[in-house]
Design a protein around this motif. Structure first.
Motif, PDB file in Angstrom:
ATOM      1  N   TYR A  74       0.797  -1.217   0.000  1.00  0.00           N
ATOM      2  CA  TYR A  74       0.000   0.000   0.000  1.00  0.00           C
ATOM      3  C   TYR A  74       0.839   1.282   0.000  1.00  0.00           C
ATOM      4  CZ  TYR A  74      -3.519  -3.481   1.034  1.00  0.00           C
ATOM      5  OH  TYR A  74      -4.319  -4.588   0.982  1.00  0.00           O
ATOM      6  N   ALA A  75       1.952   1.289   0.694  1.00  0.00           N
ATOM      7  CA  ALA A  75       2.794   2.489   0.708  1.00  0.00           C
ATOM      8  C   ALA A  75       3.301   2.794  -0.699  1.00  0.00           C
ATOM      9  CB  ALA A  75       3.956   2.317   1.686  1.00  0.00           C
ATOM     10  N   LYS A  76       3.710   1.761  -1.427  1.00  0.00           N
ATOM     11  CA  LYS A  76       4.172   1.969  -2.810  1.00  0.00           C
ATOM     12  C   LYS A  76       3.012   2.397  -3.705  1.00  0.00           C
ATOM     13  CE  LYS A  76       8.150  -1.146  -2.881  1.00  0.00           C
ATOM     14  NZ  LYS A  76       8.715  -2.361  -3.484  1.00  0.00           N
ATOM     15  N   ALA A  77       1.838   1.809  -3.489  1.00  0.00           N
ATOM     16  CA  ALA A  77       0.669   2.202  -4.281  1.00  0.00           C
ATOM     17  C   ALA A  77       0.391   3.686  -4.090  1.00  0.00           C
ATOM     18  CB  ALA A  77      -0.551   1.375  -3.875  1.00  0.00           C
ATOM     19  N   LEU A  78       0.363   4.128  -2.840  1.00  0.00           N
ATOM     20  CA  LEU A  78       0.084   5.538  -2.558  1.00  0.00           C
ATOM     21  C   LEU A  78       1.165   6.445  -3.127  1.00  0.00           C
ATOM     22  CD1 LEU A  78      -1.300   5.166   1.062  1.00  0.00           C
ATOM     23  CD2 LEU A  78      -2.599   5.843  -0.979  1.00  0.00           C
ATOM     24  N   LEU A  79       2.408   5.984  -3.113  1.00  0.00           N
ATOM     25  CA  LEU A  79       3.505   6.762  -3.685  1.00  0.00           C
ATOM     26  C   LEU A  79       3.248   7.045  -5.162  1.00  0.00           C
ATOM     27  CD1 LEU A  79       6.495   7.871  -3.454  1.00  0.00           C
ATOM     28  CD2 LEU A  79       7.166   5.621  -4.313  1.00  0.00           C
TER      29      LEU A  79
END
Length: 195
Positions: A74-79
């Motif tokens: 999720y952190a990469k998705a949001l990035l």
């Protein structure tokens, strides 16, 4: 995939727009086949090409964000969603831009929703609705329905069943307007579950 890669080799040093299109096609097939890391690699390669339009760049950021969301990263998705959002803010407020912005905001809201960060989910759902305000057309209507559905889901997890029903009913009206019977059925199932 092999066919597209052979065409890609023929285009080395030539037409970046066609090369971009082929890289996107390869990545899309890889996503459908479950080769997510390869798809990210091809999407990133497409981002490095110099193409005329900025809209495809924003869409690629969203595609990569979607892959990371599917992989529960999720952190990469949001990035990547944020990169698309920042890029979008640089290019203006045309109608198509507002629709793309709404789509990015809805994707971020959904990602926060699956992370159980309902405050940010609501914030980005609100941004999506603001971007959609006044837009017409099937895609805008569908996106509004999706956002109201997702707001209803957030309300459900927060235990506010009255708000859930209200937002599901709004979503149902949008899906009915465009004749999307599958999403109408999904809403009716959700309402039956609540009742």
């Amino acid at each position: 995939i092999g066919f597209y890669k052979s065409v890609l080799n023929l285009l080395e040093g030539k037409d970046p727009t066609l090369k971009y299109d082929i890289l996107i096609k390869i990545a899309q097939v890889e996503v459908l086949s479950g080769y997510f890391d390869d798809a990210v690699e091809h999407y990133n390669h497409a981002l490095k090409l110099k193409i005329v339009s900025s809209k495809p760049t924003i869409e690629v950021y969203k595609y990569i964000g979607d892959i990371y969301r599917i992989k529960a990263e999720y952190a990469k998705a949001l990035l990547f969603y944020n990169r698309g959002y920042e890029f979008l803010n640089k290019i203006g407020k045309a109608e198509q831009t507002r629709l793309t912005k709404a789509s990015l905001c809805a994707a971020m809201a959904f990602t926060y929703q699956v992370m159980a960060d309902y405050k940010n989910a609501n914030k980005f759902n609100t941004y999506a609705l603001q971007s959609l305000r006044g837009l017409k057309g099937k895609r805008a209507i569908e996106e509004q329905g999706n956002v109201f559905y997702n707001i209803g889901v957030v309300n459900f997890y927060k235990g506010d069943f009255e708000a859930t029903v209200s937002n599901f009913e709004k979503a149902y009206k949008y899906f009915k307007k465009i004749g999307d019977w599958q999403k109408q059925g999904k809403i009716l199932n959700g309402l039956a579950y609540i009742y």
